[in-house]
Design a protein around this motif. Structure first.
Motif, PDB file in Angstrom:
ATOM      1  N   LYS A   1      44.763  84.999  45.424  1.00 53.24           N
ATOM      2  CA  LYS A   1      45.829  85.104  44.425  1.00 53.24           C
ATOM      3  C   LYS A   1      45.275  85.128  43.004  1.00 53.24           C
ATOM      4  N   PHE A   2      46.034  85.794  42.134  1.00 54.53           N
ATOM      5  CA  PHE A   2      45.812  85.686  40.693  1.00 54.53           C
ATOM      6  C   PHE A   2      46.784  84.648  40.159  1.00 54.53           C
ATOM      7  N   THR A   3      46.272  83.701  39.373  1.00 48.78           N
ATOM      8  CA  THR A   3      47.076  82.593  38.853  1.00 48.78           C
ATOM      9  C   THR A   3      47.026  82.582  37.331  1.00 48.78           C
ATOM     10  N   PHE A   4      48.191  82.540  36.689  1.00 44.71           N
ATOM     11  CA  PHE A   4      48.262  82.484  35.231  1.00 44.71           C
ATOM     12  C   PHE A   4      47.596  81.208  34.693  1.00 44.71           C
ATOM     13  N   VAL A   5      47.189  81.250  33.437  1.00 44.60           N
ATOM     14  CA  VAL A   5      46.519  80.120  32.781  1.00 44.60           C
ATOM     15  C   VAL A   5      47.351  78.848  32.871  1.00 44.60           C
ATOM     16  N   SER A   6      48.655  78.962  32.744  1.00 47.12           N
ATOM     17  CA  SER A   6      49.533  77.785  32.729  1.00 47.12           C
ATOM     18  C   SER A   6      49.448  76.965  34.010  1.00 47.12           C
TER      19      SER A   6
ATOM     20  N   ASP B   1      43.127  90.285  27.605  1.00 53.90           N
ATOM     21  CA  ASP B   1      44.456  90.786  27.978  1.00 53.90           C
ATOM     22  C   ASP B   1      44.656  90.552  29.479  1.00 53.90           C
ATOM     23  N   TYR B   2      45.908  90.646  29.914  1.00 54.73           N
ATOM     24  CA  TYR B   2      46.228  90.300  31.303  1.00 54.73           C
ATOM     25  C   TYR B   2      45.531  91.213  32.300  1.00 54.73           C
ATOM     26  N   SER B   3      45.416  92.485  31.969  1.00 54.02           N
ATOM     27  CA  SER B   3      44.741  93.398  32.886  1.00 54.02           C
ATOM     28  C   SER B   3      43.302  92.962  33.117  1.00 54.02           C
ATOM     29  N   THR B   4      42.619  92.582  32.044  1.00 51.66           N
ATOM     30  CA  THR B   4      41.241  92.115  32.177  1.00 51.66           C
ATOM     31  C   THR B   4      41.180  90.811  32.973  1.00 51.66           C
ATOM     32  N   GLN B   5      42.115  89.907  32.719  1.00 53.77           N
ATOM     33  CA  GLN B   5      42.147  88.647  33.469  1.00 53.77           C
ATOM     34  C   GLN B   5      42.277  88.901  34.968  1.00 53.77           C
TER      35      GLN B   5
ATOM     36  N   ASP C   1      57.000  90.419  30.319  1.00 50.96           N
ATOM     37  CA  ASP C   1      55.996  91.455  30.124  1.00 50.96           C
ATOM     38  C   ASP C   1      54.667  91.093  30.789  1.00 50.96           C
ATOM     39  N   ALA C   2      54.298  89.814  30.729  1.00 51.79           N
ATOM     40  CA  ALA C   2      53.042  89.400  31.351  1.00 51.79           C
ATOM     41  C   ALA C   2      53.038  89.699  32.847  1.00 51.79           C
TER      42      ALA C   2
END
Length: 291
Positions: free
Chosen positions: A85-90, A103-107, A140-141
């Motif tokens: 999974k990809f998990t947001f920073v929060s 940016d989110y794409s790079t993350q 948007d994210a």
């Protein structure tokens, strides 16, 4: 019950990918992750769920277990279903698998590259968005992440996409605008919502496999009620086996995260239980619903 043979978990063809109908979840195992993941593979689990979120998962240890299982001849990479999974920073701690200023794409791309390195593989069978960025709607994210995941899917480095911890409204929005529709939804599954009935229905209508986690721990009170205990006793099975038999029968892919070797074999033995009759199935469906 006698221990099942390896590979007892049946596979289904889902959008051209062989998907096990029972997954082993690797969350919250820390230093025991490698040993417990290996134990699950040895028991016969062919599907492993993890995440590149060091806060709750130890993905690199999962990779070590998988590689050892391959070396020991328990399985081959081509016969395994690996999901991360990809998990947001929060929802991360300080041990981030990507540059939080990027940016989110790079993350997303950095997170995937890290997952592939951790798991010692050149592709993922499924890549999951580990929950939308906000509680309500898709922002948007989310769309930047999903579009990047779609691009990665086009390259073949990811076979299938999915989303977890998602609400009905969020899933409906994703289905309306995604180029590549999610192949999986993975949610914590509560008896009080009739086992996430509304979202499961939306999944079924759109060809999405529903993965349910915390089936036992999230419903401990409901599963101690007399009708459930009596049913398990009558059928000669454990409550866990009863729940997993129910989940499999309604088309759910259940996750188990048991650290007990015998429990893993018992969980897989749920396949050998007879189908629940309509009355028993209805009892389980309604067990947590308030009158």
């Amino acid at each position: 019950m006698s221990q099942p043979q390896l590979s007892i978990s049946p596979l289904i063809d889902h959008r051209g990918v062989s998907v096990p109908t029972f997954l082993y979840g690797t969350a919250w195992k820390e230093e025991r992750t490698e040993a417990l993941t290996y134990q699950a593979l040895k028991a016969g689990f062919l599907g492993i769920d993890t995440a590149n979120q060091r806060r709750h998962y130890y993905e690199a240890a999962v990779g070590k277990a998988v590689q050892q299982a391959v070396v020991d001849g328990l399985c081959q990479r081509s016969g395994l279903f690996l999901q991360s999974k990809f998990t947001f920073v929060s929802s991360q701690d300080h041990r981030l698998p990507y540059d939080p200023k990027a940016d989110y794409s790079t993350q997303v791309r950095q997170s995937l590259a890290s997952s592939l390195e951790h798991l010692q593989t050149d592709y993922l069978d499924a890549f999951i968005l580990h929950g939308p960025a906000a509680r309500q709607g898709l922002v948007d994210a989310d769309w930047q992440v999903w579009r990047t995941m779609e691009n990665l899917c086009h390259t073949g480095v990811v076979k299938l996409l999915g989303i977890s911890n998602v609400s009905f409204g969020q899933l409906h929005s994703l289905l309306a605008e995604a180029e590549i529709k999610p192949a999986f939804v993975q949610n914590r599954c509560y008896a009080r919502s009739q086992w996430d009935a509304e979202i499961r229905a939306l999944c079924e209508a759109n060809g999405i496999c529903y993965q349910g986690f915390s089936l036992l721990t999230a419903n401990s009170t409901e599963l101690q009620q007399a009708p459930i205990l009596k049913m398990a006793q009558r059928l000669g099975c454990t409550v866990a086996q009863l729940v997993f038999r129910f989940a499999l029968q309604i088309g759910m892919i259940p996750l188990t995260g048991s650290s007990n070797a015998q429990h893993l074999h018992d969980d897989l033995a749920s396949y050998r239980l007879p189908e629940l009759n309509p009355a028993d199935r209805a009892t389980i469906e309604q067990i947590g619903v308030q009158p």
